[in-house]
Design a protein around this motif. Structure first.
Motif, PDB file in Angstrom:
ATOM      1  N   GLY A   1       3.160  -8.930   1.463  1.00 55.68           N
ATOM      2  CA  GLY A   1       2.990  -7.600   2.041  1.00 55.68           C
ATOM      3  C   GLY A   1       2.148  -7.596   3.307  1.00 55.68           C
ATOM      4  O   GLY A   1       1.543  -8.604   3.700  1.00 55.68           O
ATOM      5  N   THR A   2       2.097  -6.442   3.944  1.00 58.33           N
ATOM      6  CA  THR A   2       1.388  -6.254   5.210  1.00 58.33           C
ATOM      7  C   THR A   2       0.513  -5.016   5.133  1.00 58.33           C
ATOM      8  O   THR A   2       0.909  -4.004   4.561  1.00 58.33           O
ATOM      9  CB  THR A   2       2.393  -6.101   6.366  1.00 58.33           C
ATOM     10  N   VAL A   3      -0.687  -5.093   5.689  1.00 57.14           N
ATOM     11  CA  VAL A   3      -1.590  -3.945   5.750  1.00 57.14           C
ATOM     12  C   VAL A   3      -2.143  -3.825   7.165  1.00 57.14           C
ATOM     13  O   VAL A   3      -2.093  -4.777   7.951  1.00 57.14           O
ATOM     14  CB  VAL A   3      -2.762  -4.054   4.746  1.00 57.14           C
ATOM     15  N   ILE A   4      -2.649  -2.649   7.463  1.00 54.83           N
ATOM     16  CA  ILE A   4      -3.271  -2.396   8.758  1.00 54.83           C
ATOM     17  C   ILE A   4      -4.780  -2.256   8.555  1.00 54.83           C
ATOM     18  O   ILE A   4      -5.227  -1.448   7.739  1.00 54.83           O
ATOM     19  CB  ILE A   4      -2.718  -1.114   9.406  1.00 54.83           C
ATOM     20  N   VAL A   5      -5.546  -3.044   9.279  1.00 56.07           N
ATOM     21  CA  VAL A   5      -7.004  -2.906   9.266  1.00 56.07           C
ATOM     22  C   VAL A   5      -7.363  -1.956  10.405  1.00 56.07           C
ATOM     23  O   VAL A   5      -7.200  -2.301  11.579  1.00 56.07           O
ATOM     24  CB  VAL A   5      -7.696  -4.266   9.456  1.00 56.07           C
ATOM     25  N   PRO A   6      -7.827  -0.747  10.094  1.00 61.58           N
ATOM     26  CA  PRO A   6      -8.060   0.239  11.154  1.00 61.58           C
ATOM     27  C   PRO A   6      -9.250  -0.122  12.032  1.00 61.58           C
ATOM     28  O   PRO A   6     -10.088  -0.952  11.681  1.00 61.58           O
ATOM     29  CB  PRO A   6      -8.315   1.531  10.366  1.00 61.58           C
ATOM     30  N   VAL A   7      -9.321   0.547  13.180  1.00 58.74           N
ATOM     31  CA  VAL A   7     -10.396   0.286  14.123  1.00 58.74           C
ATOM     32  C   VAL A   7     -11.710   0.883  13.655  1.00 58.74           C
ATOM     33  O   VAL A   7     -12.772   0.271  13.783  1.00 58.74           O
ATOM     34  CB  VAL A   7     -10.020   0.854  15.512  1.00 58.74           C
ATOM     35  N   GLY A   8     -11.655   2.095  13.092  1.00 55.40           N
ATOM     36  CA  GLY A   8     -12.886   2.787  12.718  1.00 55.40           C
ATOM     37  C   GLY A   8     -13.726   3.065  13.955  1.00 55.40           C
ATOM     38  O   GLY A   8     -13.227   3.561  14.965  1.00 55.40           O
ATOM     39  N   THR A   9     -14.992   2.681  13.917  1.00 55.69           N
ATOM     40  CA  THR A   9     -15.880   2.909  15.061  1.00 55.69           C
ATOM     41  C   THR A   9     -16.031   1.655  15.925  1.00 55.69           C
ATOM     42  O   THR A   9     -16.881   1.609  16.807  1.00 55.69           O
ATOM     43  CB  THR A   9     -17.276   3.345  14.567  1.00 55.69           C
ATOM     44  N   HIS A  10     -15.205   0.643  15.665  1.00 53.52           N
ATOM     45  CA  HIS A  10     -15.306  -0.610  16.420  1.00 53.52           C
ATOM     46  C   HIS A  10     -14.787  -0.464  17.847  1.00 53.52           C
ATOM     47  O   HIS A  10     -13.991   0.420  18.159  1.00 53.52           O
ATOM     48  CB  HIS A  10     -14.535  -1.720  15.705  1.00 53.52           C
ATOM     49  N   HIS A  11     -15.248  -1.391  18.698  1.00 48.99           N
ATOM     50  CA  HIS A  11     -14.824  -1.447  20.085  1.00 48.99           C
ATOM     51  C   HIS A  11     -14.316  -2.848  20.393  1.00 48.99           C
ATOM     52  O   HIS A  11     -14.473  -3.780  19.590  1.00 48.99           O
ATOM     53  CB  HIS A  11     -15.980  -1.092  21.039  1.00 48.99           C
TER      54      HIS A  11
ATOM     55  N   ALA B   1      -8.995   0.065  -0.904  1.00 54.18           N
ATOM     56  CA  ALA B   1      -9.012  -0.190  -2.354  1.00 54.18           C
ATOM     57  C   ALA B   1      -7.689  -0.744  -2.865  1.00 54.18           C
ATOM     58  O   ALA B   1      -7.668  -1.537  -3.810  1.00 54.18           O
ATOM     59  CB  ALA B   1      -9.368   1.096  -3.093  1.00 54.18           C
ATOM     60  N   ASN B   2      -6.564  -0.352  -2.240  1.00 51.76           N
ATOM     61  CA  ASN B   2      -5.258  -0.786  -2.729  1.00 51.76           C
ATOM     62  C   ASN B   2      -4.533  -1.707  -1.757  1.00 51.76           C
ATOM     63  O   ASN B   2      -3.339  -1.946  -1.910  1.00 51.76           O
ATOM     64  CB  ASN B   2      -4.383   0.444  -3.018  1.00 51.76           C
ATOM     65  N   ASP B   3      -5.255  -2.232  -0.758  1.00 60.31           N
ATOM     66  CA  ASP B   3      -4.604  -3.069   0.251  1.00 60.31           C
ATOM     67  C   ASP B   3      -4.200  -4.439  -0.291  1.00 60.31           C
ATOM     68  O   ASP B   3      -3.082  -4.897  -0.075  1.00 60.31           O
ATOM     69  CB  ASP B   3      -5.530  -3.260   1.459  1.00 60.31           C
ATOM     70  N   ILE B   4      -5.125  -5.101  -0.968  1.00 58.80           N
ATOM     71  CA  ILE B   4      -4.818  -6.430  -1.515  1.00 58.80           C
ATOM     72  C   ILE B   4      -3.943  -6.232  -2.748  1.00 58.80           C
ATOM     73  O   ILE B   4      -4.300  -5.479  -3.655  1.00 58.80           O
ATOM     74  CB  ILE B   4      -6.104  -7.194  -1.868  1.00 58.80           C
ATOM     75  N   PRO B   5      -2.765  -6.875  -2.794  1.00 60.49           N
ATOM     76  CA  PRO B   5      -1.842  -6.655  -3.906  1.00 60.49           C
ATOM     77  C   PRO B   5      -2.511  -6.887  -5.265  1.00 60.49           C
ATOM     78  O   PRO B   5      -3.322  -7.810  -5.419  1.00 60.49           O
ATOM     79  CB  PRO B   5      -0.730  -7.684  -3.665  1.00 60.49           C
TER      80      PRO B   5
END
Length: 702
Positions: A426-436, A451-455
């Protein structure tokens, strides 16, 4: 000339004779050259012998691209070699051939690929500069293509109601930005196979060789005359599917067409999935009916596939005032410069649900253009304002969201989970959040993921778990463009499963409705867990899939994106978690016999004006209310007493002249009260439950 060289020439001549190729053979000349090698057995005479086969008209080549990796086959449909041609590869094809009832494209030299893996090319020119999009209609990080540029396209696809051209590698451009496609460039003829050593010179065969030497040269070099493609059949066109929307009682609700796009024959499509339709295809106020909503012989279509024949299917709808429509967002800069358009899908939202369009998290990974971020209120001038108080409505909406140039604006990271043996997980997206841009991130930390990203049943592998050249990513930093990384997982040990029992008709937790299912010594995370029947609350059994879906659609139950169903698609499936802190799993149950209201509780209704959200009060300034008390002999848990029916409140004089507020009334109030939105009673608020309910109903002057 050596004996072996002479035999080689004879073999070549015999081979060409066997395949019926156009040859002019000077037998005497060959005999004189070869002496007693046995040419007489082939030629049989001193005079030149002409051996003719009917020449097949050469099929012309056209460009095509592989939509998916494809194996190569011979003319009998047997696979040639072990390696597949990679997805996205551009190939030359030479017409089609039907092998054992299936359509193939010829690659020449007697080799073929299945037609279902191939998209044919056309040349088009851009009428305007255009961005590149993915298969979900979201803008990618690829550079914009300039106006006037000629490009190859490989069929069309409708994405969110709009037509796109496929340009390969999973990328698309809007058809509206393309001039009418020109004709395919002049094709080149198919190459012909050569069985002659490359060192042997070739020449055009003559009808009467003048000498032994010239005759030999002609024989050795001419191996043409057959395309190797077999008979060809005309290209067939996959047809779109016409969908007639109807209600359960047969009322017609319109017709739409699902275009074939880049689909091939026998590609499946689920016509009960709202995502296959455009944003305005399904009529406002309606949703696709679940199987449990239908009566008589009415059934939703199943096992539908695209074909080369026109099809018409009936899809049943149901009235659903909570059915929301997508939101179209136009990105602009403060000076009005257009920066593209995206569509925010409905997902599991309903009419009245709030959405913050200034939060980057509501957008896809490539929606916001590289080098830009969502502007703050302080960045805007004049009358420009960011949208606020936005809620999903029963009609499609268009909103403007302002951006600002921001070289520090980072982009999300797409993570592909794989096992050590290469199995995709599977594939997930790691969001940017407050990162630059430049901020570090450790993709091997579980805390990095949702919480549910890792299978379920897996955990992040350590370096010691990996073999060969497999390595976990290190030194990862956020950049101004989308990145893709591979993170390796491994099977995790099983942990006990905690469950909570929820009544499917009322949405309430059943009294005493929790239990723990311990994992056995041989159980692994991800293995199916069996919940003992004895642990079910007294009088309850497992609810089936259609009952859960119906309760979710009516909003009696909250949408549960973690739910799994057994392979037969009837009831829930449960698996052992990999973590001791895994969230409690909801188990949806129903009463084995319909419980009367002795098990239910009253509903207390209070009333507010939709104009200002203030209470309706009596002469003593006390808010008025009404209790719906279930009848212990006729009412049941899950029954709806009519919370939104004003005639039930005729005894309350203060409500004289009032009607229940519509969603449009609610939207009007919310548009002027950002941060203090109101919502009309829906779902579980409208039915008797296992616990008492207090419900607010918004009203307006009639």
């Amino acid at each position: 000339m050596s004996y072996n060289q002479k035999r080689k020439i004879v073999k070549t001549v015999k081979k060409n004779h066997k395949f019926g190729r156009n040859l002019v053979v000077g037998a005497a000349a060959i005999g004189g050259l070869l002496g007693g090698v046995g040419v007489g057995n082939f030629a049989g005479a001193a005079a030149p012998t002409q051996v003719f086969a009917k020449a097949k008209k050469s099929t012309k080549a056209s460009s095509a691209k592989l939509k998916k990796s494809a194996y190569v086959y011979n003319s009998k449909g047997k696979r040639v070699g072990k390696k597949a041609l990679k997805k996205g590869k551009t190939i030359k094809v030479y017409g089609t051939k039907t092998i054992k009832g299936k359509k193939y494209y010829s690659l020449g030299h007697g080799k073929y690929v299945k037609a279902g893996n191939v998209a044919k090319a056309k040349s088009v020119k851009l009428a305007k500069t255009t961005y590149v999009y993915n298969s979900k209609g979201k803008k990618t990080s690829a550079k914009a293509l300039k106006k006037g540029k000629s490009i190859k396209v490989y069929g069309t696809k409708t994405i969110k109601g709009k037509k796109y051209y496929y340009i390969g590698n999973g990328k698309y451009i809007p058809a509206a930005n393309v001039k009418k496609p020109s004709k395919t460039p002049t094709p080149t003829p198919e190459p012909t196979p050569s069985s002659t050593p490359s060192s042997t010179p070739s020449s055009t065969p003559s009808s009467a060789p003048s000498s032994a030497a010239s005759s030999t040269g002609s024989t050795a070099g001419n191996t043409g005359g057959s395309t190797g493609g077999g008979s060809t059949t005309p290209d067939t066109t996959v047809k779109g599917i016409s969908v007639n929307f109807k209600l359960n009682d047969g009322t017609d609700k319109g017709t739409v067409t699902i275009p074939a796009g880049t689909h091939q024959e026998n590609d499946p499509i689920d016509l009960t999935d709202p995502s296959v339709y455009g944003p305005t295809d399904i009529p406002d106020g309606y949703a696709i009916a679940a199987s449990g909503d239908l009566t008589g012989n009415n059934q939703q279509p199943s096992n539908v596939k695209f074909t080369t024949s026109a099809q018409t299917k009936i899809v049943y709808l149901k009235a659903d005032p909570t059915s929301a429509r997508p939101i179209i967002v136009n990105f602009k800069l403060n000076d009005g410069t257009d920066k593209g358009t995206v569509t925010i899908p409905v997902g599991t939202h309903h009419v009245g649900d709030s959405i913050d369009l200034t939060s980057p998290s509501v957008y896809g990974i490539s929606d916001i253009p590289d080098g830009y971020s969502i502007a703050a209120s302080g960045d805007l001038t004049g009358s420009n304002q960011q949208p606020s108080g936005v809620t999903y409505g029963a009609h499609a909406q268009t909103k403007t969201v302002y951006l600002k140039a921001d070289p520090t604006a980072a982009r999300a990271i797409k993570v592909h989970f794989k096992l050590n043996d290469g199995t995709d997980k599977g594939t997930v997206i790691v969001p940017v959040g407050t990162h630059h841009v430049g901020d570090s991130i450790d993709l091997t930390l579980p805390a990095t993921y949702g919480a549910n990203d890792i299978p379920e049943g897996y955990m992040i592998a350590t370096s010691g778990d990996l073999t060969g050249s497999n390595q976990q990513p290190t030194g990862v930093v956020y950049t101004a463009s989308v990145q893709e990384k591979i993170v390796y997982l491994k099977a995790a040990p099983a942990q006990s499963l905690s469950v909570q029992y929820i009544d499917v008709v009322s949405g309430d937790e059943v009294t005493g409705g929790t239990t723990t299912v311990p994992a056995g010594g041989n159980d692994k995370a991800g293995d199916t867990a069996t919940i003992p029947t004895a642990s079910f609350p007294t009088g309850y059994v497992l609810a089936d899939k259609s009952e859960i879906e119906s309760a979710t659609t009516s909003k009696v139950l909250d949408a549960d994106t973690t739910i799994k169903y057994k392979e037969d698609g009837t009831t829930q499936k449960f698996v052992y978690p990999s973590s001791t802190t895994a969230p409690t799993k909801k188990v949806y149950v129903k009463a084995s016999t319909t419980p009367l209201a002795a098990a239910a509780n009253k509903i207390t209704v209070k009333f507010k004006k939709v104009t200002d959200a203030t209470d309706i009060v009596d002469g003593s300034s006390v808010p008025v209310f009404h209790d719906f008390v279930p009848n212990t002999t006729s009412d049941h848990v899950g029954d709806a007493p009519g919370v939104l029916t004003m005639s039930n409140y005729s005894s309350i004089t203060e409500l004289s002249g009032y009607d229940v507020a519509t969603q449009a009334d609610i939207d009007t109030y919310n548009s002027t009260h950002p941060g203090n939105e109101i919502h009309q009673a829906v779902g579980k608020d409208l039915v008797y439950g296992l616990t008492p309910r207090t419900v607010t109903v918004y009203v307006k002057h009639s």
